[in-house]
Scaffold this active site. Sequence first.
Site, PDB file in Angstrom:
ATOM      1  N   LYS A 115       0.830  -1.212   0.000  1.00  0.00           N
ATOM      2  CA  LYS A 115       0.000   0.000   0.000  1.00  0.00           C
ATOM      3  C   LYS A 115       0.859   1.254   0.000  1.00  0.00           C
ATOM      4  CE  LYS A 115      -4.225  -1.876   1.938  1.00  0.00           C
ATOM      5  NZ  LYS A 115      -5.171  -1.863   3.043  1.00  0.00           N
ATOM      6  N   LYS A 197      -3.871 -10.422  -7.402  1.00  0.00           N
ATOM      7  CA  LYS A 197      -5.144 -10.602  -6.677  1.00  0.00           C
ATOM      8  C   LYS A 197      -6.246  -9.710  -7.265  1.00  0.00           C
ATOM      9  CE  LYS A 197      -5.916  -8.370  -2.783  1.00  0.00           C
ATOM     10  NZ  LYS A 197      -5.959  -7.862  -1.392  1.00  0.00           N
ATOM     11  N   LYS A 200     -10.359  -4.399  -5.228  1.00  0.00           N
ATOM     12  CA  LYS A 200     -11.337  -3.315  -5.370  1.00  0.00           C
ATOM     13  C   LYS A 200     -10.762  -2.107  -6.085  1.00  0.00           C
ATOM     14  CE  LYS A 200     -13.962  -3.502  -1.098  1.00  0.00           C
ATOM     15  NZ  LYS A 200     -13.929  -2.956   0.250  1.00  0.00           N
TER      16      LYS A 200
END
Length: 334
Positions: A115, A197, A200
């Site tokens: 992140k 992966k 969202k």
Amino acid sequence: MLNDKKVLYSGMQATGTLTLGNYLGALKNWVNLSDEYECFYGVMDLHSLTVRQVPADFRKNARSLYALYVAAGLDPKKNCLYYQSHVSAHAELGWILDCFTYMGELNRMTQFKDKAAKHADNINAGLYTYPVLMAADILLYQADMVPVGVDQKQHLEICRDIAERFNNIYGEVFTIPEAYIPKAGAKIMSLQEPEKKMSKSDENVNATIRLLDDPDTIIRKFKRAVTDSGSEVRYSEDKPGVSNLMSIYGCVTGKTMEEIEREFDGKGYGDFKLAVGETVADELKPLQKRYEELMADKAFIDGCIKENDEKARYFANKTLRKVQKKVGLTEQIR
Ligand code: TYM
């Protein structure tokens, strides 16, 4: 242990619309486990603040997530579905546990590294201590089990380490939780880059199936899904695209990989992708219908939130008081 049942805890961030990954890796299993356990599911809005949010959209997303929990089959009378930010004990325990967590441990968190790389302009302290708040969520409810996808495994491990460290100093305060990672669906991959992966925040709209995508969109996205060279529907490491589609199909239908291989023996990728698309679209139809009804029934959802927030507060505060006492904070005069 609560009412002779073991306690289950989980939650999702209140950002964007849930993906098929969130559904197959977590939500669908929650529904299956909800009779057996005393369940708490949070709308993790505090965690969502680690990324800058547009306030009005954020509020809508949080409510939409709440309605999706219910629409997916979690009965709000039996499961405690609540907002994390409505229970101040989360932030309070989070702070105390920050003081029992080492920077060296947090430095190892792969999600933080990912992140931080993605949001290089906003590497805030919340992003760094994210796993500690998550540990507080789980430990407040004395959870025995935490059903999550594989990407949360490391966060569960640090939660256990923090709990054990605390218990070693102060006695048996926290239940040590176990991660429950489903055999199938724990890591649903992107439809466009199957080594990544399904997420969202993916900017490529064709990479993710959203739970509120209409059937035509779902089928179209599956038709465009990246497959591998060759034409055989076979589960194998060197076929990440097809294998991902097979996992999705298996999760929804309950069929094994061998059964799927047999079903599509002699058929090409085109037929297979269409079948996966139609199956997923059918699976999501009842959820989407129920979701629309729930979003129109403001009073019902408000009532559920209010009742469950109170229930969550009751259990969370019990643990928080115990912790405060153990570490020697002076009790409030009431
Ligand atoms: P979040 O919101 O990123 O994801 C919610 C759940 O969905 C799972 N998941 C997936 N499973 C399979 N395949 C995928 N592609 C996929 N993408 C997401 C995640 O593993 C997760 O179970 N930190 C948590 C939220 C949280 C939490 C908690 C969870 C906060 N506090 C306490 C459990 C207990 C998170 O970011 O989830």
